[in-house]
Enzyme design. Structure first.
Site, PDB file in Angstrom:
ATOM      1  N   HIS A  25       0.850  -1.191   0.000  1.00  0.00           N
ATOM      2  CA  HIS A  25       0.000   0.000   0.000  1.00  0.00           C
ATOM      3  C   HIS A  25       0.886   1.241   0.000  1.00  0.00           C
ATOM      4  O   HIS A  25       1.621   1.488   0.945  1.00  0.00           O
ATOM      5  CB  HIS A  25      -0.912   0.010   1.231  1.00  0.00           C
ATOM      6  N   PRO A  33      -5.360   1.265  18.130  1.00  0.00           N
ATOM      7  CA  PRO A  33      -4.941   0.744  16.827  1.00  0.00           C
ATOM      8  C   PRO A  33      -5.014   1.752  15.671  1.00  0.00           C
ATOM      9  O   PRO A  33      -4.673   1.404  14.539  1.00  0.00           O
ATOM     10  CB  PRO A  33      -5.913  -0.418  16.583  1.00  0.00           C
ATOM     11  N   LYS A  63       0.091   0.655  14.865  1.00  0.00           N
ATOM     12  CA  LYS A  63       1.454   0.604  15.420  1.00  0.00           C
ATOM     13  C   LYS A  63       1.697  -0.528  16.424  1.00  0.00           C
ATOM     14  O   LYS A  63       2.840  -0.753  16.830  1.00  0.00           O
ATOM     15  CB  LYS A  63       1.783   1.947  16.111  1.00  0.00           C
ATOM     16  N   TYR A  94       3.593   6.773   9.698  1.00  0.00           N
ATOM     17  CA  TYR A  94       2.754   5.628   9.313  1.00  0.00           C
ATOM     18  C   TYR A  94       3.605   4.511   8.696  1.00  0.00           C
ATOM     19  O   TYR A  94       3.407   3.340   9.004  1.00  0.00           O
ATOM     20  CB  TYR A  94       1.657   6.084   8.345  1.00  0.00           C
TER      21      TYR A  94
HETATM   22  C1  LIG Z   1      -8.567  -6.842  19.221  1.00  0.00           C
HETATM   23  C2  LIG Z   1      -7.207  -6.309  18.810  1.00  0.00           C
HETATM   24  C3  LIG Z   1      -7.041  -5.700  17.563  1.00  0.00           C
HETATM   25  C4  LIG Z   1      -5.794  -5.218  17.188  1.00  0.00           C
HETATM   26  N1  LIG Z   1      -5.646  -4.620  15.954  1.00  0.00           N
HETATM   27  C5  LIG Z   1      -4.429  -4.140  15.606  1.00  0.00           C
HETATM   28  C6  LIG Z   1      -4.214  -3.511  14.361  1.00  0.00           C
HETATM   29  O1  LIG Z   1      -5.121  -3.378  13.547  1.00  0.00           O
HETATM   30  N2  LIG Z   1      -2.954  -3.048  14.072  1.00  0.00           N
HETATM   31  C7  LIG Z   1      -1.903  -3.211  14.950  1.00  0.00           C
HETATM   32  O2  LIG Z   1      -0.767  -2.829  14.648  1.00  0.00           O
HETATM   33  N3  LIG Z   1      -2.079  -3.795  16.123  1.00  0.00           N
HETATM   34  C8  LIG Z   1      -3.311  -4.263  16.458  1.00  0.00           C
HETATM   35  N4  LIG Z   1      -3.460  -4.863  17.647  1.00  0.00           N
HETATM   36  C9  LIG Z   1      -2.288  -4.993  18.472  1.00  0.00           C
HETATM   37  C10 LIG Z   1      -1.453  -6.196  18.048  1.00  0.00           C
HETATM   38  O3  LIG Z   1      -2.284  -7.291  17.781  1.00  0.00           O
HETATM   39  C11 LIG Z   1      -0.474  -6.488  19.164  1.00  0.00           C
HETATM   40  O4  LIG Z   1       0.364  -5.363  19.309  1.00  0.00           O
HETATM   41  C12 LIG Z   1       0.357  -7.748  18.947  1.00  0.00           C
HETATM   42  O5  LIG Z   1      -0.442  -8.899  19.062  1.00  0.00           O
HETATM   43  C13 LIG Z   1       1.481  -7.816  19.974  1.00  0.00           C
HETATM   44  O6  LIG Z   1       2.114  -9.050  19.893  1.00  0.00           O
HETATM   45  P1  LIG Z   1       2.736  -9.687  21.194  1.00  0.00           P
HETATM   46  O7  LIG Z   1       3.332 -10.975  20.738  1.00  0.00           O
HETATM   47  O8  LIG Z   1       3.597  -8.699  21.881  1.00  0.00           O
HETATM   48  O9  LIG Z   1       1.503  -9.955  22.182  1.00  0.00           O
HETATM   49  P2  LIG Z   1       0.287 -10.968  22.006  1.00  0.00           P
HETATM   50  O10 LIG Z   1      -0.128 -11.061  20.593  1.00  0.00           O
HETATM   51  O11 LIG Z   1      -0.716 -10.569  23.021  1.00  0.00           O
HETATM   52  O12 LIG Z   1       0.902 -12.374  22.406  1.00  0.00           O
HETATM   53  C14 LIG Z   1       1.208 -12.703  23.736  1.00  0.00           C
HETATM   54  C15 LIG Z   1       1.127 -14.203  23.889  1.00  0.00           C
HETATM   55  O13 LIG Z   1       1.482 -14.547  25.217  1.00  0.00           O
HETATM   56  C16 LIG Z   1       0.591 -15.524  25.710  1.00  0.00           C
HETATM   57  N5  LIG Z   1       0.577 -15.421  27.170  1.00  0.00           N
HETATM   58  C17 LIG Z   1      -0.047 -14.529  27.956  1.00  0.00           C
HETATM   59  N6  LIG Z   1       0.191 -14.765  29.254  1.00  0.00           N
HETATM   60  C18 LIG Z   1       1.003 -15.841  29.294  1.00  0.00           C
HETATM   61  C19 LIG Z   1       1.597 -16.563  30.355  1.00  0.00           C
HETATM   62  N7  LIG Z   1       1.396 -16.220  31.630  1.00  0.00           N
HETATM   63  N8  LIG Z   1       2.365 -17.621  30.050  1.00  0.00           N
HETATM   64  C20 LIG Z   1       2.578 -18.002  28.764  1.00  0.00           C
HETATM   65  N9  LIG Z   1       2.036 -17.335  27.704  1.00  0.00           N
HETATM   66  C21 LIG Z   1       1.265 -16.272  27.977  1.00  0.00           C
HETATM   67  C22 LIG Z   1      -0.736 -15.180  25.064  1.00  0.00           C
HETATM   68  O14 LIG Z   1      -1.616 -16.298  25.021  1.00  0.00           O
HETATM   69  C23 LIG Z   1      -0.293 -14.732  23.675  1.00  0.00           C
HETATM   70  O15 LIG Z   1      -0.271 -15.789  22.748  1.00  0.00           O
HETATM   71  C24 LIG Z   1      -4.698  -5.342  18.059  1.00  0.00           C
HETATM   72  C25 LIG Z   1      -4.863  -5.939  19.299  1.00  0.00           C
HETATM   73  C26 LIG Z   1      -6.108  -6.420  19.708  1.00  0.00           C
HETATM   74  C27 LIG Z   1      -6.263  -7.037  21.080  1.00  0.00           C
END
Ligand SMILES: Cc1cc2nc3c(=O)[nH]c(=O)nc-3n(C[C@H](O)[C@H](O)[C@H](O)COP(=O)(O)OP(=O)(O)OC[C@H]3O[C@@H](n4cnc5c(N)ncnc54)[C@H](O)[C@@H]3O)c2cc1C
Length: 389
Positions: A72, A292, A296, A384
Site C-alpha cells: 500500500h 490501533p 502501530k 505511518y
Molecule cells: C482486538 C485487537 C485488535 C488489534 N488490531 C491491531 C491492528 O489493527 N494493528 C496493529 O498494529 N495492532 C493491532 N493490535 C495490536 C497487536 O495485535 C499487538 O500489538 C500484537 O499482538 C502484539 O504481539 P505480542 O506478541 O507482543 O503480544 P500478544 O499477541 O498478546 O501475544 C502474547 C502471547 O502470550 C501468551 N501469554 C499470555 N500470558 C502468558 C503466560 N502467563 N504464560 C505463557 N504465555 C502467555 C498469550 O496467550 C499470547 O499468545 C490489536 C490488538 C487487539 C487485542
C-alpha cells in the site's frame, strides 16, 4: 532443562524473536499459555511496516508474505466533506504491507516446527525466578506437572495480561496509561474491500476504518460505546452505520455480506518503564499498548524484537553487554514516538464525549491543514510507514 533464552508468550513477538535467535544458533524455549489454534484464531493487526517485513526476511520466514501480501503506497483520509489521499511513496519513498497477523503467526509457528525449536503449549502458573541474579530460571506447569528451566535470559513476550511485567517489582516499575472513552467494533467479512487503500474516516457519528486482509477478505471498524456488546450489533446494523460514516461514493460501492468475526476492542495507551529488569526483557504488548488507529501495535513489538535480538546476538558473539544495557532506553525512545503518533491519529479522527464546539472546530481545522500542507502530510506518512529503528 536448560536453554539460553526462555521466551514467555507464543504471539508474534515471542515467535519472531525465537526464529531470529535460532538463525544465529541461540537456543530458545517458547512457553505459551494457550493452544496454537487459539493463538492463530485471534484476528488482530494487518498493516506492517517495511521494518517488520525485513525482520521476517532476516528470520527466513518471508516467502509466503512476499507472495501473498499487498503493498500500500498511500491511504485515504475522510472527514465530513473533506476527502484526500496521503501518498506515502511520493512523500517518503516508502510504503506499508498488508498481511494479517494471523498469517505472520502461522508462518512463524510453521518455521519453528520445521527447525525443531521447542514450544510448550497450555502452560500454567509460569513464574520467573532470580531475574535480577546471574542464574535466572522459569517454572511452569503443564497438566498439573511442575517443570523448571534454567536460562541466561528471559524474554517477556506474553502480551498485556501476561506475568512478565508483573514480575518487575513495583519499586522499580512505572506505568503510564491513558484509557479512551470508546472502543472499536470490528468485523471480518468475505467480501472485496471497498477501496484499494485504507480509508480513515472521521464523521459526526464517530470514526470508521475500511481495512482489508486480501482481495476477498475485508476488515471494517466503527467507533462504538464502551457499553456496547458485539452480539447486540446485527450485521445489517453494522453495515448501515459504517455507510453513514464513510464517503458517500464508498458507501455506494460497499459490498456487504455476513460477518465471519465480530468483536469490540477497547482503546488504550500504555507504557511500562523500564523494559528491562536484570536478565528479564519485556517486548511488545507486555510493555506497551497503543490504540490501533495508527496501526502501530504489532509494528512497535517488532522494533523491540529488533533491539533485543541484536543485543542478545552481541552478548553471545562478543561478550559485549552494551546492547542489553541500553535495550530499555533504545526501545522506549521509539515506543514513545509511536505512542505520540497513535494518540494523535486517535484524537484527530474520533468523536469524544463532551467535545465542545471549539474542540470540533479545531479538529476540523487540523484536518484541513493536513489536506493542504505537504509538510503535515509528510509527518503523517513518515510515522505511518515506520520510524527508523
Ligand atoms: C482486538 C485487537 C485488535 C488489534 N488490531 C491491531 C491492528 O489493527 N494493528 C496493529 O498494529 N495492532 C493491532 N493490535 C495490536 C497487536 O495485535 C499487538 O500489538 C500484537 O499482538 C502484539 O504481539 P505480542 O506478541 O507482543 O503480544 P500478544 O499477541 O498478546 O501475544 C502474547 C502471547 O502470550 C501468551 N501469554 C499470555 N500470558 C502468558 C503466560 N502467563 N504464560 C505463557 N504465555 C502467555 C498469550 O496467550 C499470547 O499468545 C490489536 C490488538 C487487539 C487485542
Amino acid at each position: 532443562m536448560r536453554v539460553q533464552v526462555v521466551i514467555i508468550g507464543g504471539g508474534p513477538s515471542g515467535l519472531l524473536l525465537g526464529q531470529l535467535l535460532h538463525q544465529k544458533g541461540i537456543d530458545t524455549l517458547v512457553l505459551e499459555r494457550k493452544t496454537r489454534d487459539y493463538v492463530l484464531g485471534r484476528i488482530r493487526a494487518g498493516v506492517l511496516e517495511v521494518g517488520f517485513v525485513n525482520l521476517m526476511r532476516e528470520a527466513g520466514v518471508a516467502k509466503r508474505m512476499e507472495r501473498e501480501s499487498f503493498i500500500h503506497g498511500g491511504t485515504v483520509i475522510s472527514y465530513e466533506d473533506m476527502q484526500f489521499g496521503i501518498n506515502f511513496e511520493a512523500l517518503t519513498g516508502n510504503h506499508v504491507v498488508v498481511y494479517g497477523q494471523t498469517e505472520v503467526t502461522r508462518d512463524l509457528y510453521d518455521a519453528r516446527a520445521a527447525v525443531g525449536a521447542k514450544t510448550v503449549f497450555n502452560t500454567e502458573h509460569v513464574e520467573i525466578h532470580g531475574a535480577d541474579s546471574d542464574a535466572p530460571y522459569v517454572t511452569y506447569q503443564v497438566d498439573g506437572t511442575e517443570h523448571r528451566v534454567d536460562c541466561d535470559y528471559v524474554a517477556g513476550c506474553d502480551g498485556f495480561h501476561g506475568i512478565s511485567r508483573q514480575s518487575i517489582p513495583l519499586t522499580v516499575r512505572r506505568e503510564y496509561e491513558k484509557v479512551y472513552p470508546f472502543g472499536w467494533l470490528g468485523i471480518l467479512s468475505e467480501t472485496p474491500p471497498v477501496n484499494d487503500e485504507l480509508i480513515y474516516a472521521g464523521s459526526d457519528r464517530g470514526f470508521a476504518l475500511c481495512s482489508m486482509r486480501n482481495a476477498n477478505l475485508s476488515r471494517y471498524y466503527i467507533q462504538c460505546s464502551l457499553s456496547d456488546h458485539a452480539e447486540d450489533w446485527t450485521d445489517a446494523a453494522f453495515w448501515q452505520e459504517l455507510k453513514r460514516r464513510i464517503p458517500a461514493e464508498a458507501a455506494e460501492r460497499l459490498v456487504t455480506g455476513p460477518s465471519i468475526e465480530k468483536s469490540i476492542a477497547p482503546l488504550r495507551s500504555f507504557v511500562c518503564e523500564p523494559m528491562r529488569w536484570g536478565r528479564l526483557f519485556l517486548c511488545g504488548d507486555a510493555a506497551h499498548i497503543v490504540p490501533p488507529t495508527g496501526a502501530k501495535g504489532l509494528n512497535t513489538a517488532a522494533s523491540d524484537i529488533h533491539y533485543l535480538y541484536h543485543a542478545l546476538v552481541q552478548v553471545y558473539e562478543t561478550g559485549e553487554t552494551e546492547g542489553i544495557n541500553r535495550y530499555s532506553e533504545k526501545a522506549l525512545a521509539r515506543v514513545w514516538k509511536t505512542q505520540r503518533f497513535s494518540w494523535w491519529m486517535t484524537t484527530l479522527l474520533h468523536r469524544f464525549p463532551h467535545q465542545s464546539e471549539f474542540d470540533l472546530k479545531v479538529q476540523k481545522a487540523e484536518i484541513a491543514f493536513l489536506r493542504d500542507s505537504r509538510d503535515a502530510q509528510t509527518v503523517l506518512a513518515q510515522n505511518y510507514v515506520g520510524l527508523p529503528y
